[in-house]
Design an enzyme around this catalytic site. Sequence first.
Site: not given
Ligand code: PA5
Length: 449
Positions: A422, A287, A308
């Site tokens: 989303k 990310e 494996h």
């Molecule tokens: O690193 C990030 O920002 C995302 O992976 C969030 O942690 C994830 O989408 C969950 O979001 P939230 O804590 O707002 O529910």
Amino acid sequence: MNKIDINVSAVYKTVDADGLKALVPEAIKALDTVDTATGAGNDFLGWVNLPAATPASLIEDIEATAARLRETCEYVVCIGIGGSYLGAKAVIEALSDSFVAYRPSNGHPKVVFAGQNIGEDYMFELMDLLADKKFGIIVISKSGTTTEPAIAFRLLKEQLERKEGKEKVSQLIVAITDAKKGALRQLATEEGYKTFVIDDNVGGRFSVLSPVGLLPIAVAGYDIKALMAGAAEMEKITAQPDENNPALVYALTRNALYRAGKKIEILANYCPKLHYFGEWWKQLYGESEGKDGKGIFPTSVDFTTDLHSMGQWIQEGERTVFETVLTLQQQDHEVLVPTDNANLDGLNFLAGKRIDQVNKMAELGTRIAHVDGGVPNIVVSIPALREQYIGQLIYFFEKACGISGYLLGVNPFNQPGVEAYKKNMFALLEKPGYEKETAAMKARLADQG
Ligand code: PA5
């Protein structure tokens, strides 16, 4: 050895020591950009000082809340996804007995997770498991509006209210969310849940050393003070603007490899307890770096299991990969290979040797084979699976990620790409407010026949 350590000598066939040295000034500049908060995404750097700056009163509050849940619950369900899930899961798995789920209760709750998927059978089976159990909930969402955890929370909250009565559940639910914004904050205030705050300047994937990770880890029975102390050691070490800074070395080495055409990084472990550490690391780097058409693709393997399955590809597939090997110095238990008089399996040459000795030779043999096959290796050594070292490891990878993102030329602290799915999902589910997108989606699907 009382701290994690990095060795990059097995990358020299691809990028030699001089090549790495040449990148040091650039890496020091990137480190400075993180430490002085002068780069893109600088409003998301609250994690940098979490280990040293977290007040003792917050740690005590987390420990007291965990103790209350530990006293009253047989199960505690942690609801969250992405950064609100993977850190706690990774640490708990690394520190737990491999078969904890099958062992009788030791009087303290088992920690289970929900809201990290939308599996219908998963939810059904979890609710079925909890039907006759005393359980509590830690619901974690920074935004307070993420669909997966919101669905899980709606179901489990309703189940808990039916079992315990609405008045009692406020003692059994803890919410970790934004200080002011979001549906979860509003609900927690209305229902009187105990809450902890996720600071605005701490992004989800950098939040494990905040209440997001610390509360579930404390509920599982682990020493969060030691975890934070280890992270604080690494906070100091990784502030050094020189080649003794392991985060700087890791960040510049992986960028040097990337620039030399190694586009895929495989995080390899030789310890099953580190599987989820790989999952956490993949989110952190995936990310943070995969944007603007750039980024090392982070993937992970569990060795020797995956030798494996993926071993063939790594040894002889496209030469665009490098490995970062997590090597564990010490096991907690000793198991020796027994002698067998018949020796039909031919293994008596191993008799009397520790299983770990076999594992270590598998690791060394694999590393040599992979380097010979054109897969450079970075080695990160971990003294043992203890809170202190896990804390060090987490902070090391977080700090390196910030430096590495700036070396790559991206903003490591945003994640604009995660919104695309989303939007489509809400259009397909006909969410109010998405009418235009729903119509466009229907037309597009109709066109495809
Ligand atoms: O690193 C990030 O920002 C995302 O992976 C969030 O942690 C994830 O989408 C969950 O979001 P939230 O804590 O707002 O529910």
